[in-house]
Design an enzyme around this catalytic site. Structure first.
Site, short mmCIF file in Angstrom:
data_model
loop_
_atom_site.label_atom_id
_atom_site.label_comp_id
_atom_site.label_asym_id
_atom_site.label_seq_id
_atom_site.Cartn_x
_atom_site.Cartn_y
_atom_site.Cartn_z
N ARG A 227 87.78 118.57 15.00
CA ARG A 227 89.10 118.10 15.36
C ARG A 227 89.75 119.13 16.55
O ARG A 227 90.33 118.93 17.46
CB ARG A 227 90.09 118.08 14.20
N TYR B 239 103.62 102.66 34.64
CA TYR B 239 102.70 101.84 33.82
C TYR B 239 103.68 101.68 32.56
O TYR B 239 104.37 102.37 31.98
CB TYR B 239 101.64 102.84 33.50
N ASP C 159 100.36 111.62 36.88
CA ASP C 159 99.32 110.71 36.44
C ASP C 159 98.38 110.52 37.29
O ASP C 159 99.03 109.71 38.68
CB ASP C 159 99.91 109.47 35.90
N LYS D 59 89.44 104.77 32.64
CA LYS D 59 89.19 104.09 33.71
C LYS D 59 88.25 104.64 34.69
O LYS D 59 86.85 104.64 34.30
CB LYS D 59 90.64 104.33 34.53
#
Length: 379
Positions: free
Chosen positions: A46, A98, A170, A195
């Site tokens: 983790r 977004y 972003d 993306k």
């Protein structure tokens, strides 16, 4: 080292045990320790994983940053930044975000006592009107999703630094191939690696890049404590995708230009939003802070009827009607009912997200096939 070379080699060395040229997929949850607390930087997956570490180093180098941190999704990365805030803190952000970011800010973090100012950021000076002692973060997208507005990163950074405010960018639409916000003064760069970084529509992941050691430690603590970590197979896929990022982006940009010019001349199209046009309000700024204009664009139809947009989106054959972006295949989407459905109609229309607006993610297919597909769907 130039970008194309970094895309292939940054953060990666041959596997010391076998000489494998590709970083192995370390599919393990825990690591053997020589004695309690005596380990080689890896104790539990983790926190850290060697495959993930190689990817984080690679992306950090692409963004000209010191540190990279990978998350299980882009929203997981944004969530980690939001967790730096406390009740009473304020955030200045854009009015054409977004939809997923808007939803997180308004439906999750406003409930924790954090105040968000959604403003027009095309003139960075607007920020000054909202800065006060409680302002802790400026969050921007550039180019914006889906209106393709350009925000001046350097101007935002100047205001942020003068007021000891974090600036987060972003950078998903541009990718590090086209834009490096750290170079313009950003404190945090965020990517939905789903993306362009992954590039093949087969992985979901988010990334944060920073230079400041203390900020890195804070964000890594949040990742390790809250558990939005990606798996090693996903990290391997993004590492593999990045190796062709530069050649993919060249084609995305080339095809994007051809599609944008075609749509602008079409009799049924009202407006095309693409920063490569010389009369785009942010064109000169885009030329200054980006290396090309990208493969993302949106366009609205004359008459502004949603049924016309639905018909076109459902008629394409080469384009695919789907959410997401940045893959090798071309996608078409209807923001009002898809990516931005969580934004109230009045708010999204103020930012330009009309009922007839369609967003295109231009892939790397043959441009002539894409043009014929759109021409058939429009007619």
């Amino acid at each position: 080292m130039q970008f194309a070379t970094k895309a292939i080699h940054a953060g990666q060395e041959p596997d010391p045990s076998t000489g494998a040229i590709m970083t192995p997929i370390y599919q393990t949850s825990t690591y053997v320790q020589a004695s309690p607390g005596n380990h080689k930087g890896y104790a539990y997956a983790r926190g850290k994983n060697p495959t993930r570490s190689a990817l984080e180093k690679c992306i950090a180098e692409l963004e000209n940053a010191k540190h990279g941190i990978c998350f299980s999704s882009g929203m997981g990365a944004i969530d980690a930044v939001a967790k730096l805030l406390k009740p009473g803190d304020e955030v200045i952000t854009g009015d054409d975000l977004y939809g997923g970011t808007y939803r997180m800010f308004t439906k999750v973090y406003e409930g924790f006592g954090i105040k968000f100012h959604f403003i027009n950021l095309q003139d960075a000076e607007n920020i000054r009107k909202f800065v006060n002692k409680n302002t802790k973060l400026i969050w921007i997208e550039t180019p914006t999703n889906p209106m393709m507005n350009i925000v001046d990163i350097a101007a935002c950074s100047k205001i942020a630094k003068a007021n000891t405010i974090l600036l987060a960018v972003d950078n998903t639409f541009a990718s590090p191939y086209l834009q490096n916000p750290i170079d313009f003064g950003a404190d945090i760069v965020m990517h939905s690696a789903t993306k362009y970084l992954g590039g093949h529509s087969d992985v979901v992941m988010g990334v944060l890049c920073v230079n400041d050691d203390k900020l890195y430690e804070q964000l890594f603590f949040i990742l390790n404590s809250c558990g939005a970590n990606p798996g090693p197979m996903d990290c391997f896929l993004v590492l593999r995708g990045i190796k062709t990022l530069h050649v993919r982006m060249e084609r995305h940009c080339l095809n994007g230009k051809k599609i944008a010019e075609f749509l602008r001349e079409h009799k049924k199209v009202e407006k095309v939003n693409w920063p490569g046009f010389s009369d785009h309000p942010g064109h000169l700024l885009a030329k200054n802070q980006m290396r090309d204009f990208g493969g993302m664009l949106s366009f609205s139809l004359k008459g502004n009827k949603s049924e016309d947009a639905f018909r076109i989106a459902s008629s394409v054959k080469v384009f695919s009607l789907a959410e997401s972006l940045g893959g090798v295949e071309s996608l078409i989407g209807h923001p009002a009912t898809m990516t931005h459905a969580s934004i109230p109609k009045a708010e999204r229309e103020k930012s330009g997200v009309s009922d007839s607006l369609l967003r295109l993610s231009i892939g790397i297919e043959d441009a002539d096939d894409l043009l014929r597909d759109l021409e058939s769907a429009l007619n």
